[in-house]
Design an enzyme around this catalytic site. Structure first.
Site, PDB file in Angstrom:
ATOM      1  N   HIS A   1      -3.769   6.119   3.398  1.00 24.93           N
ATOM      2  CA  HIS A   1      -4.474   4.928   2.934  1.00 24.93           C
ATOM      3  C   HIS A   1      -3.856   3.648   3.494  1.00 24.93           C
ATOM      4  CE1 HIS A   1      -5.688   1.885  -0.123  1.00 24.93           C
ATOM      5  NE2 HIS A   1      -6.797   2.596  -0.179  1.00 24.93           N
TER       6      HIS A   1
ATOM      7  N   ASP B   1       0.830  -1.206   0.000  1.00 28.79           N
ATOM      8  CA  ASP B   1       0.000   0.000   0.000  1.00 28.79           C
ATOM      9  C   ASP B   1       0.866   1.259   0.000  1.00 28.79           C
ATOM     10  OD1 ASP B   1      -2.276   1.808   0.708  1.00 28.79           O
ATOM     11  OD2 ASP B   1      -3.303  -0.074   1.099  1.00 28.79           O
TER      12      ASP B   1
ATOM     13  N   SER C   1     -11.060  -0.911  -1.130  1.00 31.46           N
ATOM     14  CA  SER C   1      -9.809  -0.816  -0.366  1.00 31.46           C
ATOM     15  C   SER C   1     -10.040  -1.109   1.113  1.00 31.46           C
ATOM     16  CB  SER C   1      -9.242   0.610  -0.446  1.00 31.46           C
ATOM     17  OG  SER C   1      -8.395   0.773  -1.544  1.00 31.46           O
TER      18      SER C   1
END
Ligand SMILES: *[C@@H]1O[C@H](CO)[C@@H](O)[C@H](O)[C@H]1NC(C)=O
Ligand SMILES: *[C@@H]1O[C@H](CO)[C@@H](O)[C@H](O)[C@H]1NC(C)=O
Ligand SMILES: *[C@@H]1O[C@H](CO)[C@@H](O)[C@H](O)[C@H]1NC(C)=O
Ligand SMILES: *[C@@H]1O[C@H](CO)[C@@H](O)[C@H](O)[C@H]1NC(C)=O
Ligand SMILES: *[C@@H]1O[C@H](CO)[C@@H](O)[C@H](O)[C@H]1NC(C)=O
Ligand SMILES: *[C@@H]1O[C@H](CO)[C@@H](O)[C@H](O)[C@H]1NC(C)=O
Length: 781
Positions: free
Chosen positions: A227, A153, A568
């Site tokens: 994220h 990620d 996600s």
């Protein structure tokens, strides 16, 4: 200095050459399949180099063009090549395939426009499904403490309380990873017992975008975006009490699904050029190769394409190849299905050795209705802390209050510098969004001096994921049809007025879960004989840890926890469930773990009715796969559909592409049809008359002795039979095969809009202790 110049020239040479020959140099992956065994790492690199030397003019050129030599599980390299060089390499012995690297992005619906949340009640910030996990599963799994999950990620914010290693036991002995240091990230940031490894991969990114700008991202595993911190804490964040968001709103407990799991961080996505983000194929491939070698047990990958269609075929998709190597090493790979729904045929990561995760809601909404001057109350959703006074405000339609020389089409979306200050001041503005994304209406209405605004969702887009949108102004989001009603009201009266009731959290909402509008849908465009996605999990308005360096709010306030939506967010939920199953059953294959998660999933919501989409229409397996995951049940599935690397190669024979994975593999003369892969769901496309599908189940039920009975619900106009229809097991580990015969009785399916019929079959044991359910999807020739 001279040396430097020569280096630069050498690096430029291929480019200069390319101009002369009009050749375009691009990053390609040259793939050799598996490593044959005994070669030392430097020998592998030399071999890769020799291939490059054979197509480049000089040693130096060859060296300069090499980005990565994949040495661990994946045998291959990434290099900058011209089409001529590609065709030469493709013909060489031992080269399985040569394909272009791709550019990918994170699977969040929107990453930066979002704001924190408003929660007025004490609540777990995690989805109900983990809340209900109960201490039983978690304690049986020792909260995942012996399992390592690799998160590929944007990096991690290691100081987050969610990653505290307080009280954790020693690191599993099998762990072979490292802590790669870099700016703001040294070995002490992951020699803890929680984040046990961290690496970053940036070569292809820098090949495209030049050296990373240090003020836009850290050239290390530190997460400047948020994220990666969010997904990692969703997999394995510790329980953190009194988490508050958005300037003190909302208090609750934040926790990952497997709170003691070990995390290994692989950073592959980089920020550049303002708030752009890019994740490059060759970098991701390197991360997957490293993660396999490091000894992760599960990979969580919330990345992929953004677009309407899955573009790459199996043989040139780095995720497909990477995940195949991972599954050969018994690593479960969970990937996000993508956020291109509700359009059909948009699902990505469709290989059967990946568990492909769709996104659905939790049982919580942020409610903020609109009251119109004629007394009508209209449903709205919002999580903004800003409030209007308790009075009515003048209401205007954005298209009617455009600034001079601004088109109505532009102003209606409240895009930057579109609204007239004179006509908006002190009023509530009705804005409409065209697509599923928002573009700063918050700031525009504020700039124009508006009191607040109502956002009308686009025709196809979902409204739920927009609830977290605004924070600088009072605002709420309404569905398209309600936006039209508000517009009718504006048209119907001379002085339209309205107010927005302050947002509040409502728990235990019904129906839940429902499918998020944005979640990518099947059918599988590469092989319609495999249903994709596989499973759904919470991905709508999910709260988890964040980085303090990417403030989601217009006032730049630092946040440590944040609410966002996307597949996600659902992917790490399933990765956590896989980690818990792995902890309880350390010897199970990745296919068995995937099977356990899929066959125990639920297709019923909290109203006791079939799962729906966000508009209330019944959803299909092309939205949710086998259903909504139920981690507690996945630990004890009764039977599993197992599959090995050999089965996957056989599957690739049926697609005619095994030679791109393993040149030495001998396909049978008549390879089995791809629907015969021993998969936990069943799809047959273009069925002509009758077909028999083979499956084998392995008994993993605790007692050993058991009898399972077959039942089914055939798709419309079909009959479904199993032979045998009773399976008797005497011991654990015993396998039993059966065939399922699907027969078209009528052509009713052909008359359906999407051309598919859906049903299910299941095996149930004597006291219905175990129900092993598989969805069926059929289309007719
Ligand atoms: C790592 O950096 C921190 C500051 O962020 C510092 O306190 C620590 O001493 C450093 N550790 C090593 C091993 O350099
Ligand atoms: C680096 O990023 C900052 C902030 O976005 C920008 O102001 C600066 O111009 C960038 N530097 C380069 C060399 O691009
Ligand atoms: C929770 O945190 C707030 C500060 O954000 C603090 O004022 C409050 O006392 C804390 N509550 C508890 C129960 O710790
Ligand atoms: C509102 O009125 C405008 C003209 O002023 C018209 O174009 C529009 O279609 C009307 N909308 C509705 C929903 O009645
Ligand atoms: C208010 O106006 C809207 C739009 O014209 C209409 O649909 C609604 O029925 C009206 N409400 C009342 C209570 O009259
Ligand atoms: C179905 O199979 C029959 C023979 O079994 C064949 O004649 C027919 O063309 C097939 N139909 C399609 C649409 O493939």
């Amino acid at each position: 200095m001279a040396k430097f110049l020569i280096m630069v020239l050498l690096l430029l040479l291929p480019l200069l050459g390319s101009r002369a020959e009009k050749q375009v140099f691009e990053v390609y992956i040259v793939y050799f399949g598996e490593h044959s065994g005994e070669k030392a790492l430097h020998e592998i690199e030399e071999t890769h180099h020799s291939y490059l030397v054979s197509v480049k003019s000089t040693e130096e050129e060859a060296r300069a063009s090499l980005l990565y030599s994949y040495k661990h599980s994946i045998n291959g390299f990434a290099a900058v090549l011209s089409p001529d060089e590609v065709s030469k390499l493709s013909e060489m012995e031992d080269v399985m395939s040569v394909f272009r690297s791709g550019e990918y992005t994170i699977h969040t619906t929107r990453s930066w426009e979002f704001v924190g949340l408003l929660m007025q009640e004490e609540e777990h910030t995690i989805p109900t499904h983990f809340k209900k996990l109960g201490s039983d599963l978690l304690s049986r799994a020792k909260y995942g403490q012996d399992v390592v999950v690799g998160v590929i990620d944007t990096g991690v914010w290691p100081e987050s309380q969610s990653f505290s290693d307080k009280g954790m036991g020693p690191i599993p002995k099998s762990w072979k990873g490292i802590c790669q240091s870099g700016p703001a990230f040294n070995s002490s940031h992951c020699n803890s017992r929680k984040i046990i490894g961290a690496r970053y991969f940036i070569k292809e990114f820098e090949h495209h975008y030049g050296p990373l700008n240090a003020s836009e991202d850290y050239r290390s595993s530190r997460d400047k975006n948020g994220h990666g911190t969010h997904t990692a804490s969703t997999v394995g964040g510790r329980m953190v009490h009194n988490v508050s968001v958005n300037g003190g709103f909302g208090r609750g407990i934040a926790s990952g699904g497997a709170p003691l799991v070990r995390l290994a961080i692989y950073k592959v996505c980089w920020q550049f050029n303002g708030k752009s983000l890019s994740c490059s194929g060759a970098d991701i491939m390197a991360a997957i190769d490293a993660a396999v070698a490091d000894g992760v047990h599960v990979m969580s990958i919330s990345l992929g394409t953004r677009g309407q269609r899955h573009e790459k075929y199996y043989t040139d998709d780095i995720f497909v190849i990477g995940a195949l190597h991972a599954s050969r090493n018994n690593i479960v790979v969970a990937c996000s299905a993508g956020n291109d729904g509700p359009t059909p045929s948009t699902v990505s990561h469709i290989a059967p050795w990946i568990i492909t995760v769709a996104a659905s809601s939790v049982d919580r909404k942020f409610v903020s209705p609109v009251v119109l001057g004629n007394g009508s109350k209209i449903k709205g959703q919002s999580a903004t802390p800003s409030k209007l006074e308790k009075k009515m405000y003048p209401l205007v339609y954005a298209a009617d209050v455009a600034d001079q020389d601004v088109s109505k089409d532009y102003a209606v979306q409240c895009l930057p510098h579109s609204l007239s200050l004179d006509k908006v001041k002190g009023k509530i503005v009705l804005c409409m969004i065209e697509y599923t994304s928002v573009h700063g209406e918050d700031m525009e209405v504020k700039r124009a001096g508006g009191a607040g605004y109502i956002l009308g969702s686009s025709r196809a887009g979902g409204v739920d994921e927009l609830a977290a949108h605004a924070n600088v102004l009072p605002a709420t989001v309404v569905v398209y049809t309600d936006a039209i009603r508000i517009l009718e009201y504006i048209n119907s009266t001379k002085n339209p007025i309205a107010t927005i009731i302050p947002a509040k959290t409502v728990l235990h909402t019904k129906p839940a879960p429902f499918m998020a509008a944005f979640s990518s849908r099947g059918p599988n465009t590469i092989d319609p004989n495999i249903i994709k996605p596989d499973i759904t999990a919470p991905g709508l308005n999910i709260i988890a840890a964040w980085t303090p360096e990417n403030s989601p709010s217009a006032n730049r306030a630092k946040v440590e926890y944040h609410m966002i939506s996307g597949t996600s967010m659902s992917c790490p939920h399933v990765a956590a469930a896989a980690a818990l199953v792995k902890a309880i059953h350390p010897t199970w294959s990745s296919a068995a773990i995937r099977s356990a998660i899929m066959t125990t999933a639920s297709v019923i919501n909290n109203n006791g009715l079939p799962l729906t989409n966000d508009r209330g229409n019944v959803a299909t397996p092309f939205a949710y796969g086998s259903g909504h995951f139920q981690p507690t049940k996945a630990a004890d599935p009764g039977l599993v559909y197992d599959a090995s690397y050999y089965d996957y190669l056989l599957y690739l024979c049926s697609l005619g592409s095994v030679k791109k994975f393993d040149k030495t593999f001998k396909c049978p003369k008549a390879p089995p049809s791809s629907f015969n892969l021993n998969y936990p769901s069943l799809a047959v496309s273009k069925l002509n008359g009758t077909v028999s599908v083979k499956r084998t189940v392995t008994n993993v039920g605790g007692g050993g002795k058991s009898i399972y009975f077959f039942t089914s619900q055939p798709p419309v106009g079909m009959s479904v039979r199993a032979h045998p229809s009773i399976l008797v097991f005497d011991r654990v580990g015993q396998k039993k095969s059966f065939t399922i015969t699907l027969r078209a009785i009528s052509d009713e399916i052909l008359r359906k809009k999407d051309g598919y019929g859906f049903g299910w079959y299941k095996w149930t044991d004597a006291h219905a202790l175990h129900v092993v359910r598989s969805p069926i999807a059929v289309s007719l020739a």
